[in-house]
Each structure stands twice: as C-alpha cells, then as structure tokens.
Design an enzyme around this catalytic site. Structure first.
Site, PDB file in Angstrom:
ATOM      1  N   GLN A  10       0.832  -1.191   0.000  1.00 16.10           N
ATOM      2  CA  GLN A  10       0.000   0.000   0.000  1.00 16.10           C
ATOM      3  C   GLN A  10       0.873   1.250   0.000  1.00 16.10           C
ATOM      4  O   GLN A  10       1.921   1.298   0.633  1.00 16.10           O
ATOM      5  CB  GLN A  10      -0.903  -0.022   1.228  1.00 16.10           C
ATOM      6  CG  GLN A  10      -2.087   0.901   1.141  1.00 16.10           C
ATOM      7  CD  GLN A  10      -3.147   0.537   2.155  1.00 16.10           C
ATOM      8  OE1 GLN A  10      -3.314  -0.622   2.507  1.00 16.10           O
ATOM      9  NE2 GLN A  10      -3.872   1.523   2.648  1.00 16.10           N
ATOM     10  N   SER A  91       4.336  -6.244   2.841  1.00 14.54           N
ATOM     11  CA  SER A  91       3.033  -6.144   3.500  1.00 14.54           C
ATOM     12  C   SER A  91       1.938  -6.715   2.602  1.00 14.54           C
ATOM     13  O   SER A  91       1.915  -7.904   2.329  1.00 14.54           O
ATOM     14  CB  SER A  91       2.767  -4.688   3.888  1.00 14.54           C
ATOM     15  OG  SER A  91       1.612  -4.574   4.683  1.00 14.54           O
ATOM     16  N   ARG A 116      -9.218  -7.740   4.303  1.00 15.97           N
ATOM     17  CA  ARG A 116      -8.094  -7.306   5.132  1.00 15.97           C
ATOM     18  C   ARG A 116      -8.139  -5.795   5.333  1.00 15.97           C
ATOM     19  O   ARG A 116      -7.964  -5.289   6.455  1.00 15.97           O
ATOM     20  CB  ARG A 116      -6.780  -7.726   4.471  1.00 15.97           C
ATOM     21  CG  ARG A 116      -5.499  -7.381   5.223  1.00 15.97           C
ATOM     22  CD  ARG A 116      -4.310  -7.938   4.430  1.00 15.97           C
ATOM     23  NE  ARG A 116      -3.028  -7.723   5.078  1.00 15.97           N
ATOM     24  CZ  ARG A 116      -2.223  -6.699   4.834  1.00 15.97           C
ATOM     25  NH1 ARG A 116      -2.589  -5.745   3.980  1.00 15.97           N
ATOM     26  NH2 ARG A 116      -1.053  -6.593   5.452  1.00 15.97           N
ATOM     27  N   HIS A 200       0.439  -3.419  11.233  1.00 19.53           N
ATOM     28  CA  HIS A 200       1.529  -4.253  11.766  1.00 19.53           C
ATOM     29  C   HIS A 200       1.854  -3.956  13.234  1.00 19.53           C
ATOM     30  O   HIS A 200       2.901  -4.351  13.722  1.00 19.53           O
ATOM     31  CB  HIS A 200       2.791  -4.132  10.897  1.00 19.53           C
ATOM     32  CG  HIS A 200       2.530  -4.428   9.448  1.00 19.53           C
ATOM     33  ND1 HIS A 200       2.204  -5.690   9.014  1.00 19.53           N
ATOM     34  CD2 HIS A 200       2.513  -3.638   8.356  1.00 19.53           C
ATOM     35  CE1 HIS A 200       2.008  -5.659   7.700  1.00 19.53           C
ATOM     36  NE2 HIS A 200       2.172  -4.419   7.284  1.00 19.53           N
ATOM     37  N   GLN A 249       1.499 -11.550  10.329  1.00 23.50           N
ATOM     38  CA  GLN A 249       1.957 -10.366   9.595  1.00 23.50           C
ATOM     39  C   GLN A 249       1.131  -9.130   9.925  1.00 23.50           C
ATOM     40  O   GLN A 249       1.635  -8.011   9.965  1.00 23.50           O
ATOM     41  CB  GLN A 249       1.896 -10.647   8.083  1.00 23.50           C
ATOM     42  CG  GLN A 249       2.519  -9.569   7.220  1.00 23.50           C
ATOM     43  CD  GLN A 249       1.649  -9.214   6.036  1.00 23.50           C
ATOM     44  OE1 GLN A 249       0.519  -8.797   6.187  1.00 23.50           O
ATOM     45  NE2 GLN A 249       2.207  -9.386   4.841  1.00 23.50           N
TER      46      GLN A 249
END
Length: 311
Positions: A10, A91, A116, A200, A249
């Site tokens: 992203q 990511s 997500r 994260h 993750q």
C-alpha cells in the site's frame, strides 16, 4: 544470473497507474475485469478515473494494487520473463507474491485483501491510530524510542524498510511522543504518514483473529516458488506455514531489510519490482547495491527488464 520478483504494498497507488500497460496488454485488461467481477464494481474505472479519496480507502487500495501487480506478473510470464528463484512482497504485496507462487488463487486473493483492508480500518477508530517514518536512526534507536514513548499505550517499529528507514505505528498520542523521542535520539527526520490505520502493530490483533478465520476457510496450496515472508524473512513453501505467517503479519513488523538480504542469499542478481510505483526499487539501493533492479510498470520498462535478464 538468477531473478527474484518483489511485489509492492500500500502506498504505491495513484490515479491512472498502469494505463499504458492496460492499453497494450489484454492480460492486464482481463485481470482488472476479473477483479471487478469478484468485487462487484468497476475497479479499472476507479483506478483510472478516481476519485483519489475513494482509491485511497484501504479496502479499495489493497485489491487495486494486488490486481495491478498480478496483471503485470501475468504479462511477464507471457512474454518469456524468467521464472523467479523466489518471490516476496511488502506487506499487502505478500498476497501478490503468493498468487505468483500458485499458493493462492487470484480471485481468492482479491477477496481476502479487500476484507483485510476493511478489518484493518475497523480495528482502530478513525483518528485514533497513526504511523510515522523515521529517517536516519538505526533500528535499535527507534525501538528504544518507542519503548520510552509508549507509557502504557501502543507504539512500535513496524516496518524495517532499509537501513536508516523505519516506520512506527500505534495509537496517535503514543506515535506523537515517539516522534519526539526519535528526534531527541538523533533521527534526521520523523514524518507523520497520511494514514490512520496503525498497520503491523499490536492494535491489529483483533483484525488478525477475524482474518485468520477467512484464511483457514480458503483453499491454499504449497507454493511452487519459495516465498520470503515478512514476519520471518525465511523461505517458505508449506501452506500451513504460509497461513500462520499471514496471520502474524497483520500485527508484527515487516522485516523488509532482512527479506531482501534473504533473497540475495539465494544467488539472486536481478530484482524485478512487479507492480505500480518505484518504492521497492528505492529501498533496494539502500539495502544491497550489488543487486540490479528493474521496475516493469509500463510496457517499455517491462521489455527492458526481460532483455536485461536474458543477457
């Protein structure tokens, strides 16, 4: 000569991204059409026309970048690009890498990353989370500054992107304190990022629990190509390990510096950044200058990369 392929995360999105590739390659058009069917809206219209605010919504950004990345990888394959010795993604990009490694279907990946994004945004109310890039302070210094600034709140180093470039995330007030602590410790710059989702960090654990339910319900396969995963910076093929690490993750640091070093240890001499933007190419120069990097976001660069890897 060995080639590895890296997929961006992203932040690489922009209105009009991949327009030249979309016009020239049917595989790109087909990939966006496939993603649109899965999601129920015209993704290419959003990518090409905006509005930017809508594209930048996490639940839209993630499938848009994944679709563009996988589309370019499909073109790479169709034009005779090297089969990579391993793949990795930053990511969100790890999902693109798993599609390339045939561990996860494209349609399932599109649905997963949309979810997500939704879960990440819901996990922390708008305005209560924050992220910041810390420039010019070593990893240990950033970690110590976050420990000092936490004071019972959550703030931690979440992206070890390159030597001297670390991203921190957590609650807004704790990130603000950590910015001050990092500057006092000698950071050259500490830049708040225009995002409210503290990716994260430990604040994502609730989202990870819900994501895990979906991950375990979807059909995964063992990877046909080794995947260097963010959490461990280790080469993985086993589907159960891949899933476990995807769950971790979401609330664990991205070990990108170590991941790139792991890729290099496999004998890689050429890195192909497969997706929109040039973020990973910029980081690559700071991690290992011996690696030759290519970006393939437009047709000319794609052909240049294929020729370069054949020499």
């Amino acid at each position: 000569m060995k080639t590895s392929i890296l997929f961006p995360g992203q932040g690489s999105q922009s209105i009009g991204m991949l327009s030249d590739a979309y016009r020239e390659f049917k595989l790109v058009r087909d990939s966006f059409a496939e993603a649109s069917d899965v999601l129920g809206f015209d993704m290419w219209s959003l990518v090409s026309e905006g509005p930017l605010g809508e594209l930048n919504q996490t639940e839209n950004t993630q499938p848009a970048i994944l679709t563009g990345s996988v589309a370019l990888y499909r073109v790479w394959q169709s034009l005779g690009g090297d089969v990579p010795c391993c793949v990795a993604g930053h990511s969100l990009g790890e999902y693109s890498a798993l599609v390339a490694a045939e561990a996860l279907s494209f349609s399932d990946a599109v649905k997963l990353v949309q979810l997500r994004g939704q879960l990440m945004q819901k996990a922390v109310p708008l305005g209560q989370g924050a992220m910041a890039a810390i420039i010019g302070l070593d990893d240990e210094g950033v970690i110590a500054a976050c420990d000092q600034a936490s004071q019972g709140d959550v703030v931690s180093a979440v992206n070890f992107n390159a030597p001297g470039q670390v991203v921190i995330a957590g609650s807004k007030v704790a990130v603000e304190r950590a910015i001050v602590s990092c500057k006092e410790a000698g950071a050259k710059r500490a830049l708040p990022l225009p995002v409210s989702v503290p990716a994260h960090s430990a604040l994502m654990k609730q989202a990870a629990a819900r994501l895990e339910e979906e991950l375990r319900a979807i059909c995964f396969e063992d990877a046909s190509i080794p995947v260097v995963q963010n959490v461990s910076a280790s080469l993985e093929r086993d589907k159960s390990v891949l899933i476990d690490n995807l769950v971790k993750q979401l609330y664990s640091p991205v070990q990108w510096t170590q991941s790139v070093k792991r890729v290099a240890e496999q004998g890689t001499t050429v890195i192909v950044e497969c997706g929109p933007g040039k973020v990973l190419a910029g980081l690559l120069k700071r991690i290992d200058r011996n690696l030759v990097g290519y970006n393939i976001e437009n047709p000319d660069k794609l052909r240049e990369a294929i020729l370069g890897t054949k020499q």
